[in-house]
Design an enzyme around this catalytic site. Structure first.
Site, PDB file in Angstrom:
ATOM      1  N   SER A  36       0.580  -1.306   0.084  1.00 53.15           N
ATOM      2  CA  SER A  36       0.172  -0.080  -0.348  1.00 53.15           C
ATOM      3  C   SER A  36       0.625   1.461   0.273  1.00 53.15           C
ATOM      4  O   SER A  36       0.777   2.177  -0.790  1.00 53.15           O
ATOM      5  CB  SER A  36      -1.053   0.032   1.022  1.00 53.15           C
ATOM      6  OG  SER A  36       0.062  -0.247   2.456  1.00 53.15           O
ATOM      7  N   ASP A  89      10.339   1.130  -2.176  1.00 54.86           N
ATOM      8  CA  ASP A  89       9.683   0.216  -1.581  1.00 54.86           C
ATOM      9  C   ASP A  89       9.537  -0.220   0.053  1.00 54.86           C
ATOM     10  O   ASP A  89       9.598   0.978   0.471  1.00 54.86           O
ATOM     11  CB  ASP A  89      10.652  -0.787  -1.297  1.00 54.86           C
ATOM     12  CG  ASP A  89       9.248  -2.012  -1.801  1.00 54.86           C
ATOM     13  OD1 ASP A  89       8.436  -2.106  -1.428  1.00 54.86           O
ATOM     14  OD2 ASP A  89       9.709  -3.356  -1.547  1.00 54.86           O
ATOM     15  N   ALA A  91       7.865  -1.414   3.844  1.00 59.00           N
ATOM     16  CA  ALA A  91       8.606  -2.739   4.582  1.00 59.00           C
ATOM     17  C   ALA A  91       7.559  -2.831   5.785  1.00 59.00           C
ATOM     18  O   ALA A  91       6.231  -1.809   6.545  1.00 59.00           O
ATOM     19  CB  ALA A  91       9.927  -2.616   5.253  1.00 59.00           C
ATOM     20  N   LYS A 103      10.062  -7.968   5.244  1.00 64.05           N
ATOM     21  CA  LYS A 103       9.334  -7.645   4.161  1.00 64.05           C
ATOM     22  C   LYS A 103       8.504  -8.866   3.691  1.00 64.05           C
ATOM     23  O   LYS A 103       8.829 -10.110   3.772  1.00 64.05           O
ATOM     24  CB  LYS A 103      10.015  -6.775   3.119  1.00 64.05           C
ATOM     25  CG  LYS A 103      10.155  -5.237   2.942  1.00 64.05           C
ATOM     26  CD  LYS A 103      10.841  -5.296   1.983  1.00 64.05           C
ATOM     27  CE  LYS A 103      10.477  -4.875   0.161  1.00 64.05           C
ATOM     28  NZ  LYS A 103       9.332  -4.681   0.686  1.00 64.05           N
ATOM     29  N   LEU A 105       5.008  -8.905   3.752  1.00 67.34           N
ATOM     30  CA  LEU A 105       3.743  -9.337   3.526  1.00 67.34           C
ATOM     31  C   LEU A 105       2.188  -9.847   2.640  1.00 67.34           C
ATOM     32  O   LEU A 105       1.657  -9.642   2.516  1.00 67.34           O
ATOM     33  CB  LEU A 105       2.575  -8.490   5.065  1.00 67.34           C
ATOM     34  CG  LEU A 105       1.874  -8.369   6.454  1.00 67.34           C
ATOM     35  CD1 LEU A 105       2.762  -9.960   6.995  1.00 67.34           C
ATOM     36  CD2 LEU A 105       2.359  -8.059   7.076  1.00 67.34           C
ATOM     37  N   GLY A 106       3.127  -8.701   2.157  1.00 71.87           N
ATOM     38  CA  GLY A 106       2.284  -9.117   0.422  1.00 71.87           C
ATOM     39  C   GLY A 106       2.858  -9.909  -0.534  1.00 71.87           C
ATOM     40  O   GLY A 106       1.928  -9.904  -1.555  1.00 71.87           O
ATOM     41  N   GLU A 112      10.828  -8.036  -4.646  1.00 73.25           N
ATOM     42  CA  GLU A 112      11.622  -7.247  -3.856  1.00 73.25           C
ATOM     43  C   GLU A 112      13.183  -7.237  -3.853  1.00 73.25           C
ATOM     44  O   GLU A 112      14.081  -6.398  -3.872  1.00 73.25           O
ATOM     45  CB  GLU A 112      10.804  -6.731  -2.571  1.00 73.25           C
ATOM     46  CG  GLU A 112       8.867  -6.598  -3.072  1.00 73.25           C
ATOM     47  CD  GLU A 112       8.489  -6.701  -1.889  1.00 73.25           C
ATOM     48  OE1 GLU A 112       7.410  -5.620  -1.992  1.00 73.25           O
ATOM     49  OE2 GLU A 112       8.347  -7.053  -0.456  1.00 73.25           O
ATOM     50  N   LYS A 130       5.465   0.662  11.632  1.00 75.57           N
ATOM     51  CA  LYS A 130       6.568  -0.351  11.040  1.00 75.57           C
ATOM     52  C   LYS A 130       7.906  -0.018  12.020  1.00 75.57           C
ATOM     53  O   LYS A 130       8.743  -1.059  11.691  1.00 75.57           O
ATOM     54  CB  LYS A 130       6.700  -0.465   9.780  1.00 75.57           C
ATOM     55  CG  LYS A 130       5.547   0.327   9.069  1.00 75.57           C
ATOM     56  CD  LYS A 130       4.435  -1.281   9.046  1.00 75.57           C
ATOM     57  CE  LYS A 130       3.830  -1.311   8.000  1.00 75.57           C
ATOM     58  NZ  LYS A 130       3.743  -1.131   6.489  1.00 75.57           N
TER      59      LYS A 130
HETATM   60  C1  A5P Z   1       5.041  -6.787  -0.039  1.00 78.78           C
HETATM   61  O1  A5P Z   1       5.372  -8.421  -0.312  1.00 78.78           O
HETATM   62  C2  A5P Z   1       5.476  -6.195   1.144  1.00 78.78           C
HETATM   63  O2  A5P Z   1       7.143  -6.547   1.079  1.00 78.78           O
HETATM   64  C3  A5P Z   1       5.440  -4.616   1.370  1.00 78.78           C
HETATM   65  O3  A5P Z   1       6.759  -4.327   0.850  1.00 78.78           O
HETATM   66  C4  A5P Z   1       5.215  -4.951   2.990  1.00 78.78           C
HETATM   67  O4  A5P Z   1       3.928  -5.600   2.854  1.00 78.78           O
HETATM   68  C5  A5P Z   1       4.906  -3.378   3.121  1.00 78.78           C
HETATM   69  O5  A5P Z   1       2.962  -3.174   2.625  1.00 78.78           O
HETATM   70  P1  A5P Z   1       2.907  -1.985   2.873  1.00 78.78           P
HETATM   71  O6  A5P Z   1       3.389  -0.497   3.104  1.00 78.78           O
HETATM   72  O7  A5P Z   1       1.040  -2.004   2.538  1.00 78.78           O
HETATM   73  O8  A5P Z   1       2.028  -1.825   4.642  1.00 78.78           O
END
Ligand code: A5P
Length: 232
Positions: A36, A89, A91, A103, A105-106, A112, A130
């Site tokens: 996001s 990016d 995290a 990193k 969670l997405g 990445e 974070k």
């Molecule tokens: C994606 O795989 C992740 O590494 C994201 O960069 C990380 O989860 C941060 O995501 P948000 O900006 O949505 O918190």
């Protein structure tokens, strides 16, 4: 400290994203992150592209690629550019003293990490929730693993006491853009991230972990008091 509302977090992410995009210069090859906060970076970048900035981005996920295309940010590939000038990016966790990251969670951690590793600089953009003193189980540590033999790999991970869980979506294993699975691990405080990284990498079938060590050049944090920059 009082809890940060979702609206505050969004505003902090946006402020960090906009600050980071100020560092983009004409002609740069960029790594486009995922998640996001990275989506807000792509949107801020698109506004500069519309105003005449010339850049080309290597996206870290199909989702970020689609967003960049929709907003008019030109894309490129490693076939055209082996090195990236700057990656921006998000995290999931940032260790304040070392800028070590968690990193993934997405689910985009492999691309990445490839993009971050090929970058001259990596700016990480986060909201204040974070930031942690030590990496730990505030969020899981995701690992990308090969589907073949996943059960055996998960058993070996369990021996490391990370309580591994195969990530699922709609009852089926979550499949990454690379056709792999994600295993979310729950380690308590990670006192020696480099040692853990080495132990994880030694398990055949683990493609990469969400530990990003020595990759962040700077972290831009949106906070209630404004934007803070942390360099190692
Ligand atoms: C994606 O795989 C992740 O590494 C994201 O960069 C990380 O989860 C941060 O995501 P948000 O900006 O949505 O918190």
């Amino acid at each position: 400290m009082t809890a940060v509302s979702a609206a505050d977090r969004d505003a902090q992410k946006r402020a960090a994203a906009e600050r980071a995009v100020v560092e983009v210069e004409d002609g740069m090859v960029l790594g486009l992150g995922s998640g996001s906060t990275a989506a807000l970076v792509i949107a801020a970048l698109a506004a500069r592209v519309a105003a005449g900035l010339r850049v080309a981005g290597i996206p870290t996920s199909e989702r970020s690629a689609a967003l960049a295309r929709r907003l008019g940010v030109p894309l490129t590939t490693f076939a055209e550019h082996r090195r990236i000038d700057l990656t921006i990016d998000g995290a999931d966790q940032v260790e304040r003293g070392t800028l070590a990251l968690v990193k993934g969670l997405g689910g985009a951690l492999l691309r990445e990490k490839i993009v971050a590793s090929a970058s001259r600089r990596m700016i990480v953009v986060v909201d204040e929730t974070k930031l942690v003193e030590r990496l730990g189980d505030r969020t899981p540590l995701p690992l990308e693993i090969v589907p073949f033999g996943a059960e055996a790999v998960i058993e070996r991970l369990a021996a490391l006491e990370g309580r591994p869980e195969l990530r699922r979506r709609d009852g089926k294993p979550f499949v990454t853009d690379n056709g792999n699975y994600i295993v979310d691990c729950h380690f308590a405080v990670i006192t020696d991230p480099a040692a853990l990284e080495a132990r994880l990498a030694a398990i055949v079938g683990v493609v990469e972990s969400g530990l990003f060590l020595g990759l962040a050049s700077k972290v831009i944090v949106g906070t209630r008091g404004g934007v803070e920059e942390i360099a190692p």
